[in-house]
Design a protein around this motif. Structure first.
Motif, mmCIF file in Angstrom:
data_model
loop_
_atom_site.group_PDB
_atom_site.id
_atom_site.type_symbol
_atom_site.label_atom_id
_atom_site.label_comp_id
_atom_site.label_asym_id
_atom_site.label_seq_id
_atom_site.Cartn_x
_atom_site.Cartn_y
_atom_site.Cartn_z
ATOM 1 N N CYS A 128 34.981 -3.012 -34.871
ATOM 2 C CA CYS A 128 34.670 -1.735 -34.219
ATOM 3 C C CYS A 128 35.747 -1.426 -33.178
ATOM 4 O O CYS A 128 35.555 -1.624 -31.977
ATOM 5 N N SER A 129 36.878 -0.939 -33.645
ATOM 6 C CA SER A 129 38.004 -0.658 -32.758
ATOM 7 C C SER A 129 38.027 0.783 -32.276
ATOM 8 O O SER A 129 38.867 1.150 -31.451
ATOM 9 N N GLY A 130 37.138 1.611 -32.790
ATOM 10 C CA GLY A 130 37.118 3.015 -32.406
ATOM 11 C C GLY A 130 36.529 3.220 -31.031
ATOM 12 O O GLY A 130 35.952 2.305 -30.429
ATOM 13 N N PRO A 131 36.649 4.430 -30.488
ATOM 14 C CA PRO A 131 36.111 4.714 -29.150
ATOM 15 C C PRO A 131 34.592 4.585 -29.112
ATOM 16 O O PRO A 131 33.912 4.886 -30.087
ATOM 17 N N LYS A 132 34.071 4.128 -27.972
ATOM 18 C CA LYS A 132 32.627 3.941 -27.842
ATOM 19 C C LYS A 132 31.921 5.243 -27.476
ATOM 20 O O LYS A 132 30.786 5.478 -27.899
ATOM 21 N N ASN A 133 32.578 6.066 -26.680
ATOM 22 C CA ASN A 133 31.963 7.303 -26.200
ATOM 23 C C ASN A 133 32.924 8.469 -26.356
ATOM 24 O O ASN A 133 34.143 8.288 -26.437
ATOM 25 N N SER A 134 32.378 9.668 -26.380
ATOM 26 C CA SER A 134 33.216 10.855 -26.429
ATOM 27 C C SER A 134 33.954 11.008 -25.112
ATOM 28 O O SER A 134 33.454 10.625 -24.047
ATOM 29 N N ALA A 135 35.158 11.566 -25.170
ATOM 30 C CA ALA A 135 35.978 11.717 -23.970
ATOM 31 C C ALA A 135 35.498 12.874 -23.099
ATOM 32 O O ALA A 135 35.711 12.869 -21.888
ATOM 33 N N PHE A 136 34.854 13.862 -23.715
ATOM 34 C CA PHE A 136 34.426 15.055 -22.993
ATOM 35 C C PHE A 136 32.985 15.371 -23.383
ATOM 36 O O PHE A 136 32.711 15.719 -24.526
ATOM 37 N N THR A 137 32.068 15.257 -22.463
ATOM 38 C CA THR A 137 30.677 15.582 -22.744
ATOM 39 C C THR A 137 30.365 16.985 -22.252
ATOM 40 O O THR A 137 30.926 17.448 -21.255
ATOM 41 N N GLY A 138 29.502 17.670 -22.961
ATOM 42 C CA GLY A 138 29.146 19.024 -22.575
ATOM 43 C C GLY A 138 28.452 19.765 -23.689
ATOM 44 O O GLY A 138 28.104 19.184 -24.726
ATOM 45 N N PRO A 139 28.245 21.071 -23.525
ATOM 46 C CA PRO A 139 27.473 21.861 -24.488
ATOM 47 C C PRO A 139 28.116 21.940 -25.860
ATOM 48 O O PRO A 139 27.437 22.206 -26.851
ATOM 49 N N TRP A 140 29.433 21.744 -25.931
ATOM 50 C CA TRP A 140 30.129 21.806 -27.218
ATOM 51 C C TRP A 140 29.666 20.727 -28.185
ATOM 52 O O TRP A 140 29.835 20.852 -29.389
ATOM 53 N N GLU A 141 29.059 19.649 -27.673
ATOM 54 C CA GLU A 141 28.649 18.544 -28.536
ATOM 55 C C GLU A 141 27.566 18.943 -29.531
ATOM 56 O O GLU A 141 27.370 18.262 -30.540
ATOM 57 N N LYS A 142 26.898 20.038 -29.266
ATOM 58 C CA LYS A 142 25.894 20.497 -30.228
ATOM 59 C C LYS A 142 26.528 20.904 -31.547
ATOM 60 O O LYS A 142 25.847 20.988 -32.579
ATOM 61 N N ASN A 143 27.843 21.161 -31.539
ATOM 62 C CA ASN A 143 28.532 21.575 -32.758
ATOM 63 C C ASN A 143 29.074 20.408 -33.578
ATOM 64 O O ASN A 143 29.620 20.621 -34.661
ATOM 65 N N ILE A 144 28.960 19.191 -33.070
ATOM 66 C CA ILE A 144 29.440 18.030 -33.817
ATOM 67 C C ILE A 144 28.538 17.807 -35.023
ATOM 68 O O ILE A 144 27.321 17.663 -34.885
ATOM 69 N N TYR A 145 29.128 17.772 -36.204
ATOM 70 C CA TYR A 145 28.356 17.557 -37.427
ATOM 71 C C TYR A 145 28.111 16.078 -37.694
ATOM 72 O O TYR A 145 27.168 15.731 -38.407
ATOM 73 N N ALA A 146 28.932 15.209 -37.160
ATOM 74 C CA ALA A 146 28.799 13.783 -37.429
ATOM 75 C C ALA A 146 27.439 13.278 -36.962
ATOM 76 O O ALA A 146 26.978 13.618 -35.870
ATOM 77 N N PRO A 147 26.770 12.455 -37.770
ATOM 78 C CA PRO A 147 25.466 11.914 -37.370
ATOM 79 C C PRO A 147 25.597 10.920 -36.228
ATOM 80 O O PRO A 147 26.675 10.357 -35.988
ATOM 81 N N SER A 148 24.498 10.683 -35.533
ATOM 82 C CA SER A 148 24.501 9.789 -34.378
ATOM 83 C C SER A 148 24.352 8.332 -34.778
ATOM 84 O O SER A 148 24.428 7.450 -33.926
ATOM 85 N N SER A 149 24.140 8.066 -36.053
ATOM 86 C CA SER A 149 23.995 6.700 -36.540
ATOM 87 C C SER A 149 24.758 6.551 -37.850
ATOM 88 O O SER A 149 24.940 7.522 -38.591
ATOM 89 N N ARG A 150 25.179 5.332 -38.160
ATOM 90 C CA ARG A 150 25.854 5.084 -39.428
ATOM 91 C C ARG A 150 24.860 4.978 -40.576
ATOM 92 O O ARG A 150 25.269 4.906 -41.741
ATOM 93 N N THR A 151 23.576 4.952 -40.286
ATOM 94 C CA THR A 151 22.548 4.969 -41.326
ATOM 95 C C THR A 151 21.747 6.251 -41.180
ATOM 96 O O THR A 151 21.186 6.520 -40.105
ATOM 97 N N VAL A 152 21.711 7.058 -42.227
ATOM 98 C CA VAL A 152 21.047 8.364 -42.156
ATOM 99 C C VAL A 152 20.100 8.537 -43.340
ATOM 100 O O VAL A 152 20.232 7.868 -44.370
#
Length: 682
Positions: free
Chosen positions: A31-55
């Motif tokens: 797991c070498s990728g980033p743990k958290n988003s660099a910028f938090t805010g209202p724009w995150e509602k537009n992220i299509y990626a799921p919050s878990s690797r199991t959906v």
């Protein structure tokens, strides 16, 4: 930074607290990728990626009436009874990976699983992905013979890289009943990331459609970042599909499409890499993709058109895209070790392509004729000239930056200058107001060459204005038809066109084309409603290149193709106006183009830190906030409020008007030292 958060009154629907805390990546990858988003805010509602690797699926569709649906958790368990009975599970977005099916049975029979990205191909045969051009891929099957509870897990070999809809159907000779108890998908893409929502860039404006388009490009790039051992099997299978081939080194690699071709294509990276940088920030996948091109480079310096297992050859344009990709990767990372390890190969690659330049005309004579999809290629094709020009200029930059090779840089700069003169002398059609497809007398004025001419600054402002105008003559209500591939709309080439319009100072045209083309697909109920498509026809069907014998099945078209993610980088670089101009962002540029927007905010990261911009426009003034890492310097390129009058400019309340360079409706200011600042222009 508080000054950048005037949109923070909105509530983020995807707060970090909702993210899975488990550090689970794809199988045995680190797991070498980033743990958290660099910028938090209202724009995150537009992220299509799921919050878990199991959906799990979002809903269950009616087989007879696919427009009707019920929520998944209200439909499970779902009973299949009798031969041919079926159910369609809708994940709501593009997904990909390994499906687990839990079920209970009363007797014996066979369950089939079929997959499709588009609602148009729902059924028992899947859409087409394996490249044998034999039609649909078919289905996976599992048999059961004893009553009780069972679980089916797709074999890794049959990973389905991209789909939205899963059809499960029953084959039986009697009245057997099967209850589908649960459907789970282990996400296979972005394999080194535990948190798929940990974006390192963001974009937010007062136009919700543009926001969604930006994030659809970003999510497409995630679905195109794959475990390296999940490439499409070659030779292609006559039946079914297999994704178990090795594409390159490392754990993750950026490829050309979620469903297919599942291989590295350097031309696609011309759009995908800048878009990845400003959004997900995943440059590890880029590095591995470029490295495989160097690892497979021919002894004469030629790069393959595609990476393994396809390893197609004979493309001068894609050869040069590998070199441009090297420049982009180094610009964003300053990875000197990577560059020095491959510097000899890079120089051989430059020598290989430049030796094809004709001494009499000064134009490249294209002999490697494979290309992106255009109908014809070869001789002194003008698109290839534009790409060579950019290859030479970016090569000179690399030589200056990384290896202190000033004589080599000077040589390549001079060659680029000579080529630019030759292009304008032999390829320009003054009567039409655009570049011809080649230096001969032709009536074809291609979208690709003219878009690249604008983007790479190959002609003067007067001619650029004519080209921008001429390109709009190819527009339809749903996008720009490309003359070099008649009746087809290519979001790949249109990605260059929108950047070209921005470079020509026409943000109105660029935004209009984004809304027409990408907006049409994103709102199309037959699409994924989450990613960007490979291409489509002018009549609105998905048969991209279908009329050119590309495939005998329209369902072969990829609905998650990174080469179409151009708006993601364009909206950041031109509308927000933020870009880096030297490795890592030691120097940067902020040059917003407002179009019809009133507020825009966004940013990205490098190893130096966060780069962030926000602007808000009123009729008689605008305010721009920016924050850049300490120790950097950059240029503010600020449009006049009223083009007829020089504006007043303050930075942090201090009048800087005397130190400003005013030219052609633009005010330019140099800023050094980094930090957070407020600019007011009125």
């Amino acid at each position: 930074m508080a000054v950048l958060n005037w949109l923070s009154g909105f509530v983020s629907l995807l707060a970090l607290a909702s993210l899975s805390s488990a550090q689970t990546c794809w199988r045995d990858t680190v797991c070498s990728g980033p743990k958290n988003s660099a910028f938090t805010g209202p724009w995150e509602k537009n992220i299509y990626a799921p919050s878990s690797r199991t959906v799990s699926p979002k809903r269950v569709l009616s087989v007879s009436t696919p427009t009707k649906s019920t929520k998944y958790n209200q439909s499970i368990p779902f009973a299949l009874s009798g031969n041919g009975s079926s159910v369609v599970f809708d994940f709501g977005i593009e997904v990909g990976g390994i499906v687990t099916l839990d079920y209970s049975s009363s007797d014996e029979g066979i369950l089939g699983l079929a997959f499709t990205e588009s609602k148009k191909w729902i059924g028992e045969w899947s859409d087409s992905s394996n490249g044998a051009f034999k039609g649909p891929d078919g289905a996976l099957y599992t048999s059961f013979s004893n009553p009780g509870n069972e679980s089916y897990v797709m074999p890794d070999k049959y990973l389905r890289g991209g789909f939205r809809y899963l059809t499960v159907f029953l084959l039986t000779e009697d009245d057997s009943t099967v209850n589908i108890e649960d459907v789970r998908l282990e996400i296979g893409f972005q394999p080194t990331w535990a948190n798929l929502q940990a974006y390192q860039g963001y974009f937010h404006s007062d136009d919700e459609l543009l926001n969604r388009i930006w994030y659809s490009g970003a999510y497409t790039l995630q679905t195109n970042a794959a475990p390296v051992k999940t490439g499409r099997q070659v030779p292609m299978l006559k039946e079914g599909w297999a994704n178990n081939a090795t594409m390159g080194p490392g754990d993750t690699i950026i490829m050309d499409g979620a469903k297919r071709d599942r291989a590295v294509w350097p031309g696609d990276m011309g759009i995908a890499v800048p878009a990845s940088f400003v959004s997900t920030g995943d440059l590890e996948s880029v590095k591995n993709a470029l490295q495989v091109m160097y690892d497979t480079q021919a002894s004469n310096g030629a790069f393959d058109e595609s990476g393994p297992p396809l390893s197609q050859k004979n493309s001068d344009t894609y050869h040069m895209w590998s070199m441009i990709g090297t420049y982009n990767y180094f610009l964003y990372t300053n990875d000197t070790d990577f560059l020095l390890d491959n510097w000899e190969g890079y120089q051989k690659a430059m020598d290989y392509v430049y030796q094809k330049v004709d001494n009499s005309s000064g134009l490249l004579n294209v002999t490697g004729t494979r290309d992106w999809a255009r109908w014809q290629q070869g001789y002194n094709n003008s698109q290839a000239q534009m790409i060579l020009y950019h290859t030479l200029t970016t090569g000179a930059q690399i030589a200056y930056w990384a290896v202190n090779a000033t004589p080599l840089a000077t040589k390549w700069e001079a060659q680029a200058k000579d080529l630019r003169k030759a292009i304008n002398k032999y390829c320009w059609d003054d009567g039409y107001g655009a570049f011809k497809d080649n230096a001969t007398n032709t009536s074809l004025h291609p979208q690709d060459a003219n878009s690249l001419a604008l983007l790479y600054g190959i002609t003067n402002k007067e001619r650029a204005a004519k080209i921008s105008n001429r390109l709009t003559k190819n527009w339809t209500p749903i996008g720009a038809v490309t003359p070099e591939l008649p009746e087809n709309i290519s979001p790949f080439i249109s990605s260059f066109e929108i950047q070209g319009h921005f470079e020509a100072g026409r943000p109105d045209r660029a935004l209009e084309l984004i809304r027409r083309s990408w907006g049409w697909y994103l709102n199309n109920p037959n699409g994924t409603e989450s990613t960007v498509i490979e291409g489509y026809l002018a009549d609105g069907t998905f048969g991209y290149r279908f009329d050119r014998g590309y495939s005998n099945d329209e369902s072969y078209v990829s609905h998650a193709h990174g080469w179409s993610a151009g708006p993601t980088s364009a909206l950041t670089s031109y509308v927000l106006g933020l870009s880096v101009t030297s490795p890592l962002g030691l120097t940067w540029k902020i040059a917003p183009q407002f179009g019809d927007l009133k507020t825009v905010e966004g940013g990205f990261t490098t190893s130096l830190g966060k780069f962030q911009v926000a602007w808000k426009r009123k009729p008689d003034e605008y305010t721009l906030h920016f924050s850049v890492p300490e120790g950097t310097r950059g240029d503010l390129t600020l449009p006049f409020v009223n083009r007829a009058e020089k504006p007043s400019i303050t930075i942090d309340g201090n009048d800087v008007s005397r130190g400003v360079n005013y030219t052609d409706g633009i005010a330019s200011v140099r800023v050094s030292g980094g930090g957070s600042h407020k600019v007011v222009v009125n």
